[in-house]
Design an enzyme around this catalytic site. Structure first.
Site, mmCIF file in Angstrom:
data_model
loop_
_atom_site.group_PDB
_atom_site.id
_atom_site.type_symbol
_atom_site.label_atom_id
_atom_site.label_comp_id
_atom_site.label_asym_id
_atom_site.label_seq_id
_atom_site.Cartn_x
_atom_site.Cartn_y
_atom_site.Cartn_z
ATOM 1 N N ASP A 151 -1.726 5.408 -5.991
ATOM 2 C CA ASP A 151 -2.282 4.335 -4.867
ATOM 3 C C ASP A 151 -2.238 2.934 -5.122
ATOM 4 O O ASP A 151 -3.024 2.219 -6.030
ATOM 5 C CB ASP A 151 -3.378 4.719 -3.903
ATOM 6 C CG ASP A 151 -3.734 4.097 -2.807
ATOM 7 O OD1 ASP A 151 -2.936 3.374 -2.208
ATOM 8 O OD2 ASP A 151 -4.697 4.086 -2.275
ATOM 9 N N ASP B 164 0.881 -1.177 0.057
ATOM 10 C CA ASP B 164 0.056 -0.091 0.032
ATOM 11 C C ASP B 164 0.896 1.153 0.030
ATOM 12 O O ASP B 164 1.379 1.609 1.237
ATOM 13 C CB ASP B 164 -0.916 -0.054 1.184
ATOM 14 C CG ASP B 164 -1.920 1.164 1.110
ATOM 15 O OD1 ASP B 164 -1.846 1.831 0.094
ATOM 16 O OD2 ASP B 164 -2.502 1.339 2.176
#
Length: 443
Positions: free
Chosen positions: A287, A96
């Site tokens: 992201d 992440d």
């Protein structure tokens, strides 16, 4: 050559070899766990999720879920294997770049989700240490809330983290600060936590130190093997590579921003200039933990209109307004190109921008966000679905992103780990010196 001269040459050669062995042994022992770069494979996890509940990772609740509820998109997560503690316990955690904390579920667990591997037991690790903070009870707790309202609550601890590369070399990080999570909710994953990779101090890449150059790159495959590279192995170069500036903003601390100048739907170019979305210092967050790409509503509507004008298939009505069509082929859809500042034009494949849903329909995998910017100034996300089949590089030292079209499902010529390459070089030099000494003896 006289016998005295030959003997002196032999002695000198042996001294050189001895010195070489001493130097290389010293280098190997001091750097064996600290290579300048390494590569490791990732695990893809795929599941069904309503468009209102796909995980858009971002700490401190800077994002919130979209209002869409009746379209079941595939959620893509890329998991990284880590070994925690002594003796090491292997875990799998979501990669992440949109968050900071590295955490895993720990015993005792007040509220934990199901994971495929055993939950980490700190009491069985000799390197586990509690961290004291300047609070009344000296506890060092954390509370992380993500965009879909999932959360992790626990304590920061110091622990040994090991990462095994594709070559089998281990990268060992003693006294790494991680989150030991005892209370979690709303996670739908086969993993056991999250590997935060943003640029804030507690992320994995930040804790690796300066020798890793703050550099990562990854290649996400929609099917097949994906991988991630660190340090010197993370350099993205070669034919087809394009770069665009990396921006960091106070409003979205820790997040990586790109600047989107325009989106093209086939030959129709839709500029951000003249719209509220336009910026010169970053207007979209990249992201790895989010599946779908999100654009602000006013600008997104222009992109949708261009797609609608191109597609001649039957439109499927959905309660949430998602753009879907009754078709079983991607051929009816237009090619979408994202134009980033600096001439980085990413021509996206059909599978990057469209997804089969609900057992047969195909929908645009670009979600229109709220009309008001979300907390932290974030109202656009470049998700991992759109990044599939690109080698994506984050270079914090040069403040550049790099993109190279790549078939990520095909095994690439991955650079050796720095230590492995050094060992190979040492062996070659030693072998040459050994042959040289033999030739002197024969004389």
């Amino acid at each position: 050559m006289s016998s005295v001269t030959r003997m002196m040459s032999m002695v000198l050669s042996l001294q050189i070899i001895t010195a070489f062995f001493f130097i290389t042994a010293t280098v190997s022992s001091s750097d064996s766990s600290q290579p300048g770069g390494f590569t490791m494979d990732l695990i893809q996890h795929r599941s069904k999720s309503n468009s209102s509940s796909f995980r858009r990772s971002n700490i401190d609740n800077q994002l919130r879920a979209t209002p869409y509820a009746d379209v079941a998109f595939d959620t893509y997560e890329y998991l990284m294997k880590l070994q925690i503690g002594t003796p090491p316990v292997e875990i799998e955690a979501i990669l992440d770049t949109g968050s900071e904390v590295v955490w895993t579920q720990c015993l005792p667990c007040i509220n934990c989700f199901n994971q495929s591997s055993p939950i980490f037991d700190p009491s069985k690790s000799s390197t586990y240490k509690k961290i004291r903070c300047t609070t009344p009870d000296q506890s060092c707790d954390y509370d992380v809330v993500y965009g879909d309202k999932s959360y992790s609550i626990g304590s920061f601890v110091s622990e040994t983290v090991s990462i095994k590369s594709t070559s089998g070399q281990s990268y060992v990080m003693p006294e790494t600060i991680i989150g030991c999570s005892h209370n979690n909710s709303a996670f739908k994953t086969s993993g056991s936590g999250i590997v935060g990779l943003n640029w804030k101090p507690l992320s994995l890449i930040s804790q690796m130190g300066k020798h890793m150059l703050g550099a990562i790159s990854y290649c996400f495959s929609p099917e097949g093997t994906s991988n991630i590279n660190f340090g010197s192995n993370a350099i993205v170069s070669g034919e087809g590579t394009v770069t665009t500036p990396m921006f960091k903003k106070k409003e979205g601390p820790g997040l990586y921003y790109l600047n989107l100048d325009a989106v093209s739907v086939e030959k129709t170019r839709i500029e951000t200039l003249g719209t509220p979305f336009h910026a010169s210092d970053g207007n979209i967050v990249i992201d790895s933990g989010s599946t779908l790409t999100t654009l602000p509503a006013s600008y997104c509507s222009l992109v949708r209109e261009a797609v609608e004008k191109f597609v001649e298939a039957e439109r499927v009505t959905s309660k949430d307004g998602t753009l879907c069509y009754k078709t079983n082929t991607m051929d009816v859809f237009p090619v979408i190109t994202m134009h980033f500042t600096g001439g980085a034009d990413l021509v996206l494949g059909k599978t990057n921008t469209y997804m089969a849903v609900n057992g047969g329909d195909i929908c645009l995998a670009i979600i229109c966000g709220p009309t008001i910017p979300l907390p932290g100034g974030v109202d656009a996300i470049f998700g991992n679905r759109a990044q599939n089949n690109f080698l994506v590089g984050y270079d914090d030292s040069s403040r550049l992103f790099s993109f190279k079209p790549t078939d990520c499902g095909v095994k690439q010529d991955i650079p050796r780990d720095s230590v492995s390459a050094a060992s190979f070089l040492q062996f070659n030099i030693t072998f040459v010196l050994f042959i040289y000494v033999l030739s002197l003896i024969r004389l």
